[in-house]
Scaffold this motif. Sequence first.
Motif, short mmCIF file in Angstrom:
data_model
loop_
_atom_site.label_atom_id
_atom_site.label_comp_id
_atom_site.label_asym_id
_atom_site.label_seq_id
_atom_site.Cartn_x
_atom_site.Cartn_y
_atom_site.Cartn_z
N VAL D 158 69.92 61.15 55.00
CA VAL D 158 69.20 60.03 55.62
C VAL D 158 68.20 59.43 54.62
N VAL D 159 67.58 60.29 53.80
CA VAL D 159 66.66 59.76 52.78
C VAL D 159 67.40 58.79 51.87
N PHE D 161 70.03 57.09 52.57
CA PHE D 161 70.32 55.89 53.34
C PHE D 161 69.08 54.99 53.41
N ALA D 162 67.92 55.63 53.65
CA ALA D 162 66.68 54.84 53.72
C ALA D 162 66.43 54.13 52.39
N VAL D 163 66.72 54.83 51.28
CA VAL D 163 66.51 54.20 49.97
C VAL D 163 67.36 52.95 49.84
N VAL D 164 68.61 53.06 50.24
CA VAL D 164 69.50 51.91 50.04
C VAL D 164 69.08 50.76 50.98
N VAL D 165 68.57 51.09 52.16
CA VAL D 165 68.09 50.03 53.05
C VAL D 165 66.92 49.29 52.39
N VAL D 166 65.97 50.07 51.84
CA VAL D 166 64.81 49.43 51.23
C VAL D 166 65.22 48.61 50.01
#
Lengths: 96, 506, 89, 316
Positions: D158-159, D161-166
């Motif tokens: 999930v981390v 995934f969060a990086v790619v969202v940001v």
Amino acid sequence: MTPLEILAIGILFAGLGFFVAGTVGMLRFPDVFSRLHALTKADNLGLALIALGTALLTADTSVTLKLMLIWFFVVLASATSGHLIARHALRSGQGS
Amino acid sequence: MIWSDPSTMTPEIMTWDLPSLVVILPLLAAVAAFLLPSAAVGIGLGATALVGAASSALAARLLASGPEISHLGGWTVPLGIALRVDGFAALMLVTTAGIGMLVGLAASRSFAAKGATEAPAEERQRLFFWPLWLLLLAGLNALYLSSDVFNIYISLEILGLSAVGLAVLSGKAAALRAGLTYLFAGLLGSLLFLLGVDYLYAATGRVDLASLGAIDEMTPALSMALVLMLAGLAIKTALFPLHFWLPAAHSNATAPASALLSALVVKGSLYVALRLWVDVFAPTAGLGTLIGLLGAGAIVWGSIQAMRVDRLKLLVAYSTVAQIGLICLVFALTDEIGGETAWQGAVYLILAHAAAKSAMFLAVGRIAEHLGHDSLERLHREPLRPGMAQVAFALAAVSLIGLPPSAGFLGKWLLLEGAMRADAWLWVGVMVLGTMLSVAYLMRPISGFLRFDRVEGPVIMPSRLDAADLWPLGLAVVAIAMGLLAATPLSLLAVGSPFVVPEVVP
Amino acid sequence: MSEVLLLLMVVLLLTLLGGLVRVVRGPSEADRMLAAQLLGTTTVALLMLMSVAMAMPRLLDIALVFAILAAIAVVCFVATGEVRDHDAT
Amino acid sequence: MLLWLVFDLVLIGAIVWLAWAALAARDGFEMIVLFMVLGLFVALAWVRLQAPDVALAEAAVGSGITGALLLKTWRHRRGRAAGDAAADARPSRALGFGVMGLVTVLTGMLAAVLVLIPRPAPSLAETVFANLAVSGVDNPVTAVLLNFRAYDTLLEVVVLFAVVVVVWLLGDAEADRRAPRLGSIFFGFARLVLPVMVLIAGYLLWLGGFAPGGAFQAGAVLGAVGIVLLLGRLYTPTAADRLPARLVFGLGTVGFAGAGLATLALGNAFLGYPPEAAKTWILVIEAMLTVSIAATLAGLFFGAAPSGRPTRESDR
């Protein structure tokens, strides 16, 4: 030490020689292109001899195959990167 | 916040693994909102509502049958990871989902699609708010339920990254600069925490809170681990003097993002610190006093800055620094006679501040939207008076100052009572001083709202009641009402309270 | 036997250090990349010897990964590099 | 044994010196190359510490991909900030001393802890080995990552995934400079090596069941394939690729969390695989993670949501 081991050690030392020579050339040669020349010797022959020596020492088929594979890809990578770096150096005027 | 009666719940709910679900649901929803931007609003609000319902059901279950533990993967600790729900965790779950729901409703209005006139930056905000909020929700819920220090570290990373995303959502240069500082500060905090986890594991061979809590003797290695972890959390919570990143990050974000960052994100790391302090480590008096002194420093410094700044948003951000300091006074009191009361007060202050500060940031966002600026100097000269937003701000201020009957009053009262029972008159004095200072800085904008003598020309009140004002108003009302309806939250907090000494069976 | 291998490894490690001098001195970006390339190959050779000396044949997997990724950084270096106007012929 | 000591000391000395040199370097490019070389030495150090798993991860991520990411970012910054003095500004001296002080304190504490911890150091290794037989895999590292502490790994995914969202939130898809074409030798290389890289990624994934390897290493190698494709313009993402890209970014999270829901539906604990089929569950999850991690790495390298605008053509 068996004769095979002595042979292997000899080959390894020869390989080491190429690495030492490659590094010395890297340090002593005057420009990018001649340094490139020194580097490729270490890459191709040096690693080939080290891989051969290692293969003789382990005397295991799967290990030998893997060593060949590794050597092959290092040579491929170093030939390609050597070419790319040389071209880049030539074009961007970093050659000398 | 709906407290359902456990007897009316269907039998299936009683057996569902709700702790896992409240983490997994927002995760899946975050991916869905990222995949389908056109449906993101629906997904975001729906998932938040669902998580809120699951959290409420879990809280009701707790009230009926006590704390719960889910052993993930079926492995017991210390080999596996367990999710542990006690009253404190459940209270945070419900509050987070509730506040998230109201802020989300406000965001769905302020990031509404505008069709052809929409600027690229606005489109980005609209598309990215929802996945980031849902990731934030998942990270927070994971944090509340975690009973394993390494797992806490990973949850903190999810929280930190999605928080940075929210901080830079506006895409403005100032927000990006503040966001980069925020990212580095957060990473430094995480690394210090992780180093503490490493020390803990090296010294004990354990990372689960149950085993760590069972260790009675505080060896030097354990103390060092505790100091490192608390230092990391202090950066993330913005405890003075490690608050350097907060004012810029919180005041340059868009209003819903600021609301979430201030109401929930800083509380996440504060929650972990409080849990480690009370549940796991035998409190060390010297360290507690040091944290209390830093808290006192935060109250003074944050308040003075709040009195000096010119921007309303910055004032609200500095007020967070001061309020965090107030809550952190509890670290100096848990070891004393009134420890449990002080702890209840701190928890209640966390909840009260979450509701009041999110209301305040949303209200300030509305005011700035109306006026086109948030300069305090110009407030009382403006002919335009966005009345409802100003009312919301004032109601939130009532709770922040701690006037009865608000939730802030109850929290502060409990904390004060704990300090008085411990004869800790220094901390009592600090709290009184903090209250006076908060009156002083919050009166600056409120007096600006109420002064009409400098207005040139007729005063204009927005004629029509805008639905967007309802959400800050609702949050402010919650911040007051939680003081009146405190019985259920306080009895929930008592479930699995670390202060209850288990009865010795002869 | 193992002493000889170790001696080889120590010397190879020292050539790695020698190559570092070129990374630091440069002077051109191409020089530094070239030196990094040589260091990568030397590391692969070292891993081969270590797999024998430490009796861990699994180390060859690490060497294999190094070998297969050896060119990535150079490709990136050239592909994102600047092209001068007079080269556009 | 003396020679091992010499080897280890030289290695340690080189790592410390490289770390310092990378920090002290005046030139950004030099810094990056030093950092890449540091990756080589660190991998060797992990081998010496008998941690081949970490060494493999370092080899896969540390030197090649990280180097490429840093290089691209540095060039991108330079292209943007041509003539902007702030872009090349170094941190203040006070900040440097502050960090140095902090690092000194932490190092002192680390040394103290080394002295203070009990010997032999307590650990969970015995518990892990005692349960290895029922975990479905023979590699203890994989057993911990994908079974005993699978929830941690889920959150780590999930981390990412969060990086790619940001990054998609912040990224700018506009091509910022004319880049050279790489020429026929490169294409020959790519034609030969890329398929083998995919094979090796599969090999590493399979290896993870019983030896150092697994989804993260395999994902890194597969991600490198993506990076080469992007660099060589063998694949140029367009606006139409946004949805598929998002799908693959989310695959790891959804697959892993979905597996957790499936185990709940089976009546087990969350992520409690049926013991007799644990190996299959782990392999399927790892396969999804590999693809997702690879896409995420390549997506991070690309640095933005692909735009609808065509990238500017290169000159030759």
